[in-house]
Design a protein around this motif. Structure first.
Motif, PDB file in Angstrom:
ATOM      1  N   ALA A  28      -0.637   0.862  29.630  1.00  0.00           N
ATOM      2  CA  ALA A  28      -0.145   1.221  28.293  1.00  0.00           C
ATOM      3  C   ALA A  28       1.388   1.178  28.258  1.00  0.00           C
ATOM      4  CB  ALA A  28      -0.655   2.612  27.912  1.00  0.00           C
ATOM      5  N   ILE A  29       2.014   1.650  29.326  1.00  0.00           N
ATOM      6  CA  ILE A  29       3.482   1.594  29.387  1.00  0.00           C
ATOM      7  C   ILE A  29       3.947   0.147  29.435  1.00  0.00           C
ATOM      8  CG2 ILE A  29       5.455   2.211  30.815  1.00  0.00           C
ATOM      9  CD1 ILE A  29       3.918   4.721  31.640  1.00  0.00           C
ATOM     10  N   ARG A  30       3.228  -0.701  30.167  1.00  0.00           N
ATOM     11  CA  ARG A  30       3.569  -2.130  30.194  1.00  0.00           C
ATOM     12  C   ARG A  30       3.395  -2.755  28.801  1.00  0.00           C
ATOM     13  NH1 ARG A  30       0.458  -5.417  34.462  1.00  0.00           N
ATOM     14  NH2 ARG A  30       1.924  -6.992  33.656  1.00  0.00           N
ATOM     15  N   LEU A  31       2.351  -2.325  28.086  1.00  0.00           N
ATOM     16  CA  LEU A  31       2.143  -2.851  26.737  1.00  0.00           C
ATOM     17  C   LEU A  31       3.315  -2.473  25.835  1.00  0.00           C
ATOM     18  CD1 LEU A  31       0.406  -4.233  24.593  1.00  0.00           C
ATOM     19  CD2 LEU A  31      -0.814  -2.068  24.291  1.00  0.00           C
ATOM     20  N   GLU A  32       3.774  -1.216  25.958  1.00  0.00           N
ATOM     21  CA  GLU A  32       4.933  -0.796  25.162  1.00  0.00           C
ATOM     22  C   GLU A  32       6.153  -1.641  25.498  1.00  0.00           C
ATOM     23  OE1 GLU A  32       7.450   3.297  24.143  1.00  0.00           O
ATOM     24  OE2 GLU A  32       6.219   3.155  25.969  1.00  0.00           O
ATOM     25  N   SER A  33       6.365  -1.928  26.792  1.00  0.00           N
ATOM     26  CA  SER A  33       7.500  -2.754  27.195  1.00  0.00           C
ATOM     27  C   SER A  33       7.391  -4.154  26.609  1.00  0.00           C
ATOM     28  CB  SER A  33       7.557  -2.814  28.725  1.00  0.00           C
ATOM     29  OG  SER A  33       8.565  -3.693  29.165  1.00  0.00           O
ATOM     30  N   ALA A  34       6.150  -4.723  26.612  1.00  0.00           N
ATOM     31  CA  ALA A  34       5.967  -6.060  26.052  1.00  0.00           C
ATOM     32  C   ALA A  34       6.274  -6.084  24.555  1.00  0.00           C
ATOM     33  CB  ALA A  34       4.543  -6.531  26.314  1.00  0.00           C
ATOM     34  N   LEU A  35       5.860  -5.035  23.822  1.00  0.00           N
ATOM     35  CA  LEU A  35       6.114  -4.985  22.377  1.00  0.00           C
ATOM     36  C   LEU A  35       7.598  -4.811  22.093  1.00  0.00           C
ATOM     37  CD1 LEU A  35       3.077  -2.774  21.287  1.00  0.00           C
ATOM     38  CD2 LEU A  35       3.329  -5.249  21.056  1.00  0.00           C
ATOM     39  N   LEU A  36       8.285  -3.993  22.910  1.00  0.00           N
ATOM     40  CA  LEU A  36       9.728  -3.830  22.735  1.00  0.00           C
ATOM     41  C   LEU A  36      10.463  -5.136  22.986  1.00  0.00           C
ATOM     42  CD1 LEU A  36      10.289  -0.327  24.374  1.00  0.00           C
ATOM     43  CD2 LEU A  36      10.361  -0.890  21.937  1.00  0.00           C
ATOM     44  N   ASN A  37       9.995  -5.915  23.984  1.00  0.00           N
ATOM     45  CA  ASN A  37      10.621  -7.225  24.233  1.00  0.00           C
ATOM     46  C   ASN A  37      10.444  -8.144  23.026  1.00  0.00           C
ATOM     47  OD1 ASN A  37      11.460  -6.469  26.763  1.00  0.00           O
ATOM     48  ND2 ASN A  37       9.671  -7.350  27.823  1.00  0.00           N
ATOM     49  N   GLN A  38       9.257  -8.092  22.398  1.00  0.00           N
ATOM     50  CA  GLN A  38       9.035  -8.929  21.213  1.00  0.00           C
ATOM     51  C   GLN A  38       9.979  -8.508  20.078  1.00  0.00           C
ATOM     52  OE1 GLN A  38       4.893  -9.371  20.018  1.00  0.00           O
ATOM     53  NE2 GLN A  38       4.214  -8.918  22.164  1.00  0.00           N
ATOM     54  N   GLU A  39      10.085  -7.198  19.862  1.00  0.00           N
ATOM     55  CA  GLU A  39      10.925  -6.714  18.753  1.00  0.00           C
ATOM     56  C   GLU A  39      12.389  -7.062  18.991  1.00  0.00           C
ATOM     57  OE1 GLU A  39      13.422  -4.162  16.371  1.00  0.00           O
ATOM     58  OE2 GLU A  39      13.202  -4.026  18.554  1.00  0.00           O
ATOM     59  N   THR A  40      12.841  -6.928  20.264  1.00  0.00           N
ATOM     60  CA  THR A  40      14.235  -7.252  20.591  1.00  0.00           C
ATOM     61  C   THR A  40      14.507  -8.729  20.362  1.00  0.00           C
ATOM     62  OG1 THR A  40      14.285  -5.469  22.235  1.00  0.00           O
ATOM     63  CG2 THR A  40      15.967  -7.186  22.406  1.00  0.00           C
ATOM     64  N   GLY A  41      13.572  -9.586  20.802  1.00  0.00           N
ATOM     65  CA  GLY A  41      13.761 -11.028  20.621  1.00  0.00           C
ATOM     66  C   GLY A  41      13.796 -11.417  19.153  1.00  0.00           C
ATOM     67  N   ILE A  42      12.903 -10.845  18.325  1.00  0.00           N
ATOM     68  CA  ILE A  42      12.856 -11.201  16.891  1.00  0.00           C
ATOM     69  C   ILE A  42      14.115 -10.710  16.201  1.00  0.00           C
ATOM     70  CG2 ILE A  42      11.640 -10.705  14.748  1.00  0.00           C
ATOM     71  CD1 ILE A  42      10.315 -12.792  16.541  1.00  0.00           C
ATOM     72  N   ARG A  43      14.511  -9.487  16.539  1.00  0.00           N
ATOM     73  CA  ARG A  43      15.716  -8.969  15.884  1.00  0.00           C
ATOM     74  C   ARG A  43      16.948  -9.811  16.252  1.00  0.00           C
ATOM     75  NH1 ARG A  43      18.311  -4.687  17.937  1.00  0.00           N
ATOM     76  NH2 ARG A  43      16.418  -3.988  18.986  1.00  0.00           N
ATOM     77  N   GLY A  44      17.072 -10.198  17.536  1.00  0.00           N
ATOM     78  CA  GLY A  44      18.214 -11.018  17.934  1.00  0.00           C
ATOM     79  C   GLY A  44      18.200 -12.376  17.280  1.00  0.00           C
ATOM     80  N   TYR A  45      17.009 -13.019  17.206  1.00  0.00           N
ATOM     81  CA  TYR A  45      16.938 -14.339  16.586  1.00  0.00           C
ATOM     82  C   TYR A  45      17.233 -14.264  15.091  1.00  0.00           C
ATOM     83  CZ  TYR A  45      15.092 -18.855  15.124  1.00  0.00           C
ATOM     84  OH  TYR A  45      14.952 -20.103  14.573  1.00  0.00           O
ATOM     85  N   GLY A  46      16.756 -13.170  14.414  1.00  0.00           N
ATOM     86  CA  GLY A  46      17.002 -13.052  12.980  1.00  0.00           C
ATOM     87  C   GLY A  46      18.484 -12.833  12.670  1.00  0.00           C
ATOM     88  N   LEU A  47      19.200 -12.160  13.525  1.00  0.00           N
ATOM     89  CA  LEU A  47      20.615 -11.873  13.272  1.00  0.00           C
ATOM     90  C   LEU A  47      21.518 -13.037  13.648  1.00  0.00           C
ATOM     91  CD1 LEU A  47      20.797  -8.178  14.515  1.00  0.00           C
ATOM     92  CD2 LEU A  47      20.746  -8.991  12.147  1.00  0.00           C
ATOM     93  N   THR A  48      21.111 -13.842  14.662  1.00  0.00           N
ATOM     94  CA  THR A  48      22.015 -14.898  15.157  1.00  0.00           C
ATOM     95  C   THR A  48      21.472 -16.291  14.969  1.00  0.00           C
ATOM     96  OG1 THR A  48      21.052 -14.826  17.364  1.00  0.00           O
ATOM     97  CG2 THR A  48      22.862 -13.311  16.920  1.00  0.00           C
ATOM     98  N   GLY A  49      20.176 -16.452  14.904  1.00  0.00           N
ATOM     99  CA  GLY A  49      19.592 -17.785  14.810  1.00  0.00           C
ATOM    100  C   GLY A  49      19.604 -18.522  16.142  1.00  0.00           C
ATOM    101  N   THR A  50      19.904 -17.840  17.219  1.00  0.00           N
ATOM    102  CA  THR A  50      19.947 -18.478  18.545  1.00  0.00           C
ATOM    103  C   THR A  50      18.531 -18.549  19.122  1.00  0.00           C
ATOM    104  OG1 THR A  50      22.145 -17.552  18.892  1.00  0.00           O
ATOM    105  CG2 THR A  50      20.965 -18.345  20.850  1.00  0.00           C
ATOM    106  N   ARG A  51      18.156 -19.757  19.620  1.00  0.00           N
ATOM    107  CA  ARG A  51      16.791 -19.981  20.083  1.00  0.00           C
ATOM    108  C   ARG A  51      16.484 -19.239  21.391  1.00  0.00           C
ATOM    109  NH1 ARG A  51      13.384 -21.460  16.405  1.00  0.00           N
ATOM    110  NH2 ARG A  51      12.000 -22.115  18.114  1.00  0.00           N
ATOM    111  N   GLU A  52      17.548 -18.845  22.130  1.00  0.00           N
ATOM    112  CA  GLU A  52      17.279 -18.136  23.404  1.00  0.00           C
ATOM    113  C   GLU A  52      16.576 -16.811  23.167  1.00  0.00           C
ATOM    114  OE1 GLU A  52      19.920 -19.740  22.687  1.00  0.00           O
ATOM    115  OE2 GLU A  52      20.296 -21.140  24.333  1.00  0.00           O
TER     116      GLU A  52
END
Length: 535
Positions: free
Chosen positions: A65-89
């Motif tokens: 469950a803790i790993r699942l939370e980490s995976a979801l946080l990684n998704q949210e961080t990636g989407i937020r970064g891409y939405g603010l910068t448009g960088t594909r990384e």
């Protein structure tokens, strides 16, 4: 009043035998042990089940469950970064989070397959995550990169709200899993306390049961047997009139009565046995005297044969010298036969005399060095050794208490046979070994001669038994029989090693000191054997 008197009643358990006491005691013990074992097994199984649930299900589920939370946080961080910068990384953390989410969900579903509430929590997390991915994540990742996504700004408030719902679902899931871990730990602790209590009770009951068993054995078996042993020792000490008192269980009392009956019968038989022993002693003395007379007869008979035999030998030799060549060939041949027969008869009688002296004349036991005895023997055989160019080696030989003359005869016969029975085309090679085996010394005499077939391994030690004619190998057939008699007189045995195929190997044993009563003389058997061969 006399007519109303009743005999005392025997207590019911006084008729029990030892076997019945043991059966009842064993049955009660087995029932108690079975109950204790069943209880202990149940407690152990319960502890193992709870421990397995904690280790294999609850704790791994919380970690996933803790790993699942980490995976979801990684998704949210990636989407937020891409939405603010448009960088594909920034898409990479999102995609990695998706893959990790899929693996963790599969693992969690397997761990929680027997937990409906846990599956409901997992479904709630998946539903909240699916809503966030559908409304926020996938539309933003579909926008072209290179510049900030307008959709991210437009749905910022909605994105925060939907992901907060994801966080809330994950928190509820983890909180329930943590509470389950705490509950299972508490259950395990209580079960372990119960287990310790049960096994402590088992140990205490085993101690009590053991004490009862030992006390029962002491009272019912050991004490009666000790009393029986005391009475038996008194009787064995010579007091045959001492009675044996029956005590203990019924069978032990019956045994005591039977032993007492045996004691009374032994007293009656003692006089008869003493008379029988005296008769046996007299018979043994007669047998010993008869055996001595047989040996003396053989010696006297052989000795008295010398005089007429010398006369026959002398006159046949005179006939050979005076009339040799004057008669026809057949007469010369008959004279040669007579001379040869007389000489062989004289040799045979001398060998028989030597055989009869073993254990009767030469019996001066003293400490002798077998190395020196063997050296003297080889010196006496030096002519035969030089003629055959024989090579004789030996290990260091021990010092024994034995008759030196007999030891010399033993080596002379064994070494002489090894030299005599050689292969025509090979130089004789003889080796003597000695090794300690328990209370005896084992010797071997090994040669590379013609060997002895296994079927004759016992026959060669019988007096007058020959495996070859006198024309092939000279001798009287007494040598190995004399060796056997000498070895047995010194407390050993002799045999042919049939496993050795490269020649002959004679193995024999000798005691460090000769026995007080050596084996019986084989002279009567020798006389019978000679008589049979003569007949």
């Amino acid at each position: 009043m006399t007519g109303n008197t009743k005999p005392p009643r025997t207590r019911w358990f006084s008729t029990w035998t030892t076997r019945r006491w043991l059966r009842v005691g064993a049955a009660v013990s087995l029932v108690v042990l079975a109950l204790l074992g069943t209880t202990g097994a149940w407690v152990l199984a319960r502890s193992a089940s709870i421990s397995s649930d904690l280790v294999d299900v609850r704790s791994p589920a919380l970690a996933q469950a803790i790993r699942l939370e980490s995976a979801l946080l990684n998704q949210e961080t990636g989407i937020r970064g891409y939405g603010l910068t448009g960088t594909r990384e920034f898409i990479t953390p999102y995609e990695d989070g998706l893959a990790k989410q899929k693996a963790v969900v599969t693992e969690l579903a397997g761990l929680l397959h027997d937990d409906p509430a846990g599956l409901d929590d997992l479904e709630a997390v998946q539903d909240a995550t699916a809503t966030w991915q559908e409304r926020i994540a996938r539309p933003i990742t579909a926008a072209p990169g290179g510049s900030p996504s307008p959709l991210a700004a437009q749905r910022a408030a909605e994105g925060k709200q939907t992901f907060d719902e994801v966080r809330a679902a994950v928190s509820r899931q983890q909180e329930r899993l943590r509470s389950e871990v705490v509950r299972v730990k508490a259950d395990l602790k209580a079960t372990m306390a119960l287990r310790n209590g049960v096994f402590s009770a088992i140990a205490a009951l085993l101690v009590i049961l053991t004490a009862f068993v030992f006390e029962g054995l002491r009272r019912g078996i050991n004490r009666p047997l000790e009393q029986l042993g005391t009475d038996a020792r008194i009787i064995a000490g010579g007091d045959f009139d001492h009675p044996i008192a029956p005590t203990g269980p019924a069978d032990l009392r019956r045994l005591s009565s039977e032993i007492d009956f045996m004691r009374r019968r032994l007293v009656r038989e003692l006089a008869f046995s003493e008379e029988s022993r005296q008769r046996l002693d007299a018979q043994a003395a007669n047998l010993q005297r008869s055996n001595a007379e047989l040996e003396q007869f053989a010696y006297v008979a052989s000795h008295d044969l010398q005089e007429p035999l010398r006369k026959v030998s002398s006159f046949t030799q005179l006939l050979q010298r005076r009339y040799g060549g004057q008669l026809d060939d057949r007469a010369d041949q008959y004279i040669d036969f007579a001379v040869d027969g007389a000489n062989r008869m004289q040799t045979l009688i001398n060998d028989l005399l030597e055989f009869s002296r073993v254990g009767r004349v030469n019996h001066t036991h003293q400490s002798i060095d077998l190395d020196k005895v063997l050296e003297r023997t080889l010196s006496g055989l030096s002519v035969a050794i030089e003629e055959t160019d024989a090579t004789i080696t030996h290990d260091p030989l021990p010092t024994l208490v034995a008759d030196p003359t007999q030891m010399g005869m033993l080596w002379q016969n064994l070494i002489g046979n090894a030299v005599k029975f050689r292969r025509p085309d090979e130089t004789p090679k003889i080796h003597v070994t000695a090794a300690r085996e328990d209370d005896l010394w084992r010797f071997t005499v090994t040669d590379n001669g013609i060997g002895i077939a296994p079927e004759y391994a016992d026959k060669v030690f019988v007096i007058f038994q020959r495996l070859h004619t006198k024309d092939v190998y000279s001798g009287s057939g007494i040598g190995l029989a004399m060796c056997k008699k000498i070895v047995e007189f010194h407390g050993g045995t002799i045999s042919v090693d049939t496993a050795y195929q490269e020649g002959t190997r004679i193995t024999f044993t000798l005691a460090p000191e000769p026995p007080e009563n050596p084996g019986p003389s084989t002279l009567p058997e020798a006389i019978r054997s000679g008589a049979e061969r003569s007949g």
